[in-house]
Design a protein around this motif. Structure first.
Motif, PDB file in Angstrom:
ATOM      1  N   LEU A  58       0.842  -1.206   0.000  1.00  0.00           N
ATOM      2  CA  LEU A  58       0.000   0.000   0.000  1.00  0.00           C
ATOM      3  C   LEU A  58       0.876   1.256   0.000  1.00  0.00           C
ATOM      4  N   TYR A  59       1.912   1.257   0.861  1.00  0.00           N
ATOM      5  CA  TYR A  59       2.758   2.446   0.935  1.00  0.00           C
ATOM      6  C   TYR A  59       3.438   2.729  -0.413  1.00  0.00           C
ATOM      7  N   ASP A  60       3.856   1.665  -1.105  1.00  0.00           N
ATOM      8  CA  ASP A  60       4.499   1.887  -2.403  1.00  0.00           C
ATOM      9  C   ASP A  60       3.538   2.535  -3.394  1.00  0.00           C
ATOM     10  N   ARG A  61       2.253   2.187  -3.292  1.00  0.00           N
ATOM     11  CA  ARG A  61       1.258   2.856  -4.155  1.00  0.00           C
ATOM     12  C   ARG A  61       1.103   4.318  -3.757  1.00  0.00           C
ATOM     13  N   ILE A  62       1.086   4.560  -2.442  1.00  0.00           N
ATOM     14  CA  ILE A  62       0.882   5.932  -1.962  1.00  0.00           C
ATOM     15  C   ILE A  62       2.069   6.822  -2.349  1.00  0.00           C
ATOM     16  N   GLY A  94       7.680  14.173  -2.878  1.00  0.00           N
ATOM     17  CA  GLY A  94       8.348  14.362  -1.584  1.00  0.00           C
ATOM     18  C   GLY A  94       8.469  13.068  -0.797  1.00  0.00           C
ATOM     19  N   ALA A  95       7.709  12.034  -1.188  1.00  0.00           N
ATOM     20  CA  ALA A  95       7.740  10.784  -0.422  1.00  0.00           C
ATOM     21  C   ALA A  95       8.954   9.946  -0.809  1.00  0.00           C
ATOM     22  N   VAL A  96       9.517   9.288   0.180  1.00  0.00           N
ATOM     23  CA  VAL A  96      10.688   8.433  -0.062  1.00  0.00           C
ATOM     24  C   VAL A  96      10.292   6.963   0.067  1.00  0.00           C
ATOM     25  N   SER A  97      11.137   6.109  -0.490  1.00  0.00           N
ATOM     26  CA  SER A  97      10.901   4.665  -0.358  1.00  0.00           C
ATOM     27  C   SER A  97      11.178   4.233   1.083  1.00  0.00           C
ATOM     28  N   HIS A 118       5.193  16.114   0.503  1.00  0.00           N
ATOM     29  CA  HIS A 118       5.089  15.511   1.836  1.00  0.00           C
ATOM     30  C   HIS A 118       5.859  14.205   1.863  1.00  0.00           C
ATOM     31  N   ASN A 119       6.622  14.028   2.928  1.00  0.00           N
ATOM     32  CA  ASN A 119       7.255  12.720   3.137  1.00  0.00           C
ATOM     33  C   ASN A 119       6.744  12.154   4.456  1.00  0.00           C
ATOM     34  N   PRO A 120       6.057  11.011   4.403  1.00  0.00           N
ATOM     35  CA  PRO A 120       5.488  10.478   5.637  1.00  0.00           C
ATOM     36  C   PRO A 120       6.384   9.464   6.347  1.00  0.00           C
ATOM     37  N   MET A 121       7.632   9.297   5.927  1.00  0.00           N
ATOM     38  CA  MET A 121       8.439   8.224   6.507  1.00  0.00           C
ATOM     39  C   MET A 121       9.798   8.691   7.014  1.00  0.00           C
TER      40      MET A 121
END
Ligand SMILES: CC(C)(COP(=O)(O)OP(=O)(O)OC[C@H]1O[C@@H](n2cnc3c(N)ncnc32)[C@H](O)[C@@H]1OP(=O)(O)O)[C@@H](O)C(=O)NCCC(=O)NCCS
Length: 411
Positions: free
Chosen positions: A170-174, A180-183, A406-409
């Motif tokens: 799911l996170y990879d889809r998001i 701004g999101a990172v793996s 946004h980066n959530p991780m």
């Protein structure tokens, strides 16, 4: 100084590096974890250490990661992490030497940008990093949390094994849809779900996992949370802490907040520490004041190493051309670049000999590169210099994005 800075070469050095990291991060009780940690770092050339004789007195690691840019292209990212220096060797230039070694190596590998999450704000600006995204922790009053519209999504409690199978996918889809999101490495999900534990550690039993499915049954959201009990005068005053809360869409995010708020006994839901600074789900509340931001802080810091490659990989909001001079005391990004974009959003950045419209230091370029902070902002602060009137505003418009990056991780 007799301290030697270089990548770790042997398994024994890696074990000592791992112990030094646990001391540096004030968890000495975790020492002896080298063997378990080792598979996370298959390439020892990316594991930097400072040695004082046999002793490891500095740690630093480079993680091969990905960053999603405006336009949704994903590029390789040099993720800096595990930075620590022994108290006996601090403020003697050890971090500066490890950083110099890794930035040169990253440039050599062809990575155009490095990133990190800063433990303390003043550490990394000197190395050319600037904050590019902002985060906040939200707290919602759970007693009467109502939304302005029907929220789609069906919630289902799942066990930790299912969470580990579904959340990373799911996170990879998001992240593929979020500039701004990172793996995020699989082992971090395994850690979150109690599957990758230090020897002797036990998985927390008080953590629950909930999935949100759409009408077709597809997984569109996930929350990991725990309940904190508190009663006052025999009346419930309990909190649910969401350790992770993510969804493909703000409606499903709101659905997860509502699910957490719907628990009897719960008066407050505390969101993840690293939510958006300005989350859309908040606008869906019937009363926006039911949610307040706790800590607001800089989150993802970026350090452009090759501005031409970096800025050529993103898309732009408007057709224009700006000549940008970048100042970088370490030299990697130093130069004059034309950033040119077309009406279809595509763009290119190339080195030129032209006179610049605007001069920015490389850390400011990191901050403005995803559109989270504007060039005009730094001009107003005297941290950028304009040579063509209006250039900062024009560049700000070019780099702007409809929603903030946004980066959530954390990493
Ligand atoms: C942050 C840390 C790695 C710095 O290592 P260090 O080897 O002492 O850093 P250096 O000696 O190379 O410092 C270089 C410069 O940065 C400054 N600096 C370093 N850490 C700083 C901090 N925490 N706050 C403010 N300035 C700092 C130094 O004063 C020095 O400035 P100068 O060049 O003007 O003299 C070390 O203090 C540490 O281990 N802190 C605890 C763990 C941590 O916070 N890690 C970072 C995780 S993101």
């Amino acid at each position: 100084m007799s301290t030697e800075v270089r990548p770790v070469r042997t398994e024994n050095e890696f074990d000592r590096w791992s112990d030094a990291l646990d001391i540096g991060f004030h968890v000495p009780q975790n020492r002896g974890d080298g063997r378990r940690r080792r598979p996370r770092h298959p390439d020892l050339d990316r594991v930097w250490a400072a040695f004082d004789g046999e002793r490891v007195v500095g740690t630093f690691v480079s993680l091969p990661m990905e960053l999603t840019l405006p336009g949704l292209r994903r590029i390789p990212l040099d993720g800096v992490s595990a930075v620590s220096v022994a108290a006996t060797h601090r403020r003697q230039g050890v971090l500066s030497r490890m950083m110099a070694g890794e930035m040169a190596a990253a440039r050599e590998r062809g990575e155009c940008v490095a990133a990190l999450i800063a433990a303390e704000y003043p550490i990394y600006g000197r190395y050319g990093f600037g904050p590019a995204t902002e985060s906040a922790q939200w707290r919602a009053d759970a007693r009467d949390l109502r939304f302005r519209r029907e929220l789609p999504g069906r919630i289902e409690l799942v066990d930790a094994d299912t969470a580990l199978a579904e959340a990373p996918v799911l996170y990879d889809r998001i992240r593929a849809e979020q500039p701004g999101a990172v793996s995020r490495d699989y082992w971090r999900w395994a850690q979150d779900t109690g599957h990758d534990l230090r020897e002797g550690a036990t998985a927390p039993q008080d953590v629950l996992h909930a999935l949100c499915r759409d009408a077709a049954g597809e997984i569109v959201g996930y929350a990991r949370y725990r309940f904190a009990e508190r009663w006052v005068n025999q009346r419930p005053n309990n909190t649910i802490h969401a350790l992770n809360l993510m969804a493909t869409d703000a409606l499903y995010e709101a659905r997860l907040w509502k699910y957490l708020a719907d628990h009897d006994w719960v008066t407050e839901v505390v969101g993840p520490e690293i939510d958006r600074f300005d989350p859309l789900w908040r606008d869906l509340l019937a009363d926006r004041r039911m949610a307040v931001a706790g800590e607001v802080w800089d989150f993802l810091w970026l350090r452009p190493l090759d501005p031409a490659a970096f800025l050529s990989a993103r898309t732009y909001a408007k057709a224009d051309r700006i000549v940008l001079r970048v100042q970088d005391k370490d030299g990697y990004a130093t130069g004059t670049y034309a950033v040119e974009s077309a009406a279809d959003g595509s763009g290119e950045c190339v080195r030129v000999q032209d006179l610049p419209d605007l001069t920015v230091p490389v850390d400011v370029l990191g901050s403005i590169s995803l559109g989270g902070y504007s060039a005009s902002r730094y001009l107003a602060l005297g941290l950028a210099e304009e040579h063509t009137p209006g250039a900062a505003d024009r560049l700000s418009t070019m780099l702007s994005t409809p929603l903030p990056p946004h980066n959530p991780m954390i990493f």
